[in-house]
Design a protein around this motif. Sequence first.
Motif, PDB file in Angstrom:
ATOM      1  N   PRO A  14       0.559  -1.119   0.140  1.00 15.93           N
ATOM      2  CA  PRO A  14       0.322   0.279  -0.080  1.00 15.93           C
ATOM      3  C   PRO A  14       0.937   0.865  -0.274  1.00 15.93           C
ATOM      4  O   PRO A  14       1.868   1.297   0.415  1.00 15.93           O
ATOM      5  N   GLN A  18      -2.325   5.166   2.892  1.00 13.98           N
ATOM      6  CA  GLN A  18      -3.643   3.954   2.675  1.00 13.98           C
ATOM      7  C   GLN A  18      -3.612   4.042   3.108  1.00 13.98           C
ATOM      8  O   GLN A  18      -2.953   2.637   3.603  1.00 13.98           O
ATOM      9  N   TYR A  20      -5.446   0.141   4.184  1.00 12.72           N
ATOM     10  CA  TYR A  20      -4.921  -1.780   4.261  1.00 12.72           C
ATOM     11  C   TYR A  20      -5.486  -2.822   5.285  1.00 12.72           C
ATOM     12  O   TYR A  20      -5.285  -1.727   6.071  1.00 12.72           O
ATOM     13  N   TYR A  21      -6.201  -2.798   4.508  1.00 10.05           N
ATOM     14  CA  TYR A  21      -7.120  -4.674   5.884  1.00 10.05           C
ATOM     15  C   TYR A  21      -4.863  -5.229   6.109  1.00 10.05           C
ATOM     16  O   TYR A  21      -4.089  -5.464   5.628  1.00 10.05           O
ATOM     17  N   THR A  28      -7.956  -2.347   9.890  1.00 12.23           N
ATOM     18  CA  THR A  28      -7.601  -1.186   9.077  1.00 12.23           C
ATOM     19  C   THR A  28      -5.965  -0.873   9.280  1.00 12.23           C
ATOM     20  O   THR A  28      -6.727  -0.409  11.354  1.00 12.23           O
ATOM     21  N   ARG A  30      -3.315   2.754   8.884  1.00  9.89           N
ATOM     22  CA  ARG A  30      -2.977   3.588   7.737  1.00  9.89           C
ATOM     23  C   ARG A  30      -0.841   3.507   7.978  1.00  9.89           C
ATOM     24  O   ARG A  30      -0.880   4.725   7.775  1.00  9.89           O
TER      25      ARG A  30
END
Length: 170
Positions: A14, A18, A20-21, A28, A30
Amino acid sequence: MVKSAGNNRGETGPGDGQLYYLGTSNDTSRVVRSKNNGYDIISTTGTAKNILTVGAVNPLLQAPGQSSDISISDFSSFGPTDDGRIKPDIVGVGVNIFSTTNTSNTSYGVLSGTSMSSPQVAGSILLLQELYAKQNGNLFMRSATLKGLICIRLSMPEIQDLIISTDGGY
């Protein structure tokens, strides 16, 4: 077990900031992650110790005379793994393979991917197993023995330079 290395070389994770899991959960983040820059991109099951992971190389028109004659495809995933092991364990031709397709029961097409190189490797392994069984009372080699046979043969000095290139590809 033979497993395709995957076709994720272009994925670098990512972007900064961004979403993301985390794994397979619904959590999630960042938090900025370090980029893998095309390395360490084989899926977790492909990095398992007892799996023979197969990458894809471009087709050759004749037997290779030097290491520069063999080139890993631009999509094939490769390691090293987080603990430093080299993956994939072996490669097969996986670019522009004439194969069946799913559009009908009689359709064919030209496909590329590690899923095209893995069947070639699996078929060659089966031939080794058949030869072994023929010479050893219908017994098959243990999977670790077979993987060792394949990997040791590939690491012999006279052909090692055909496998590991200086730019980090395997």
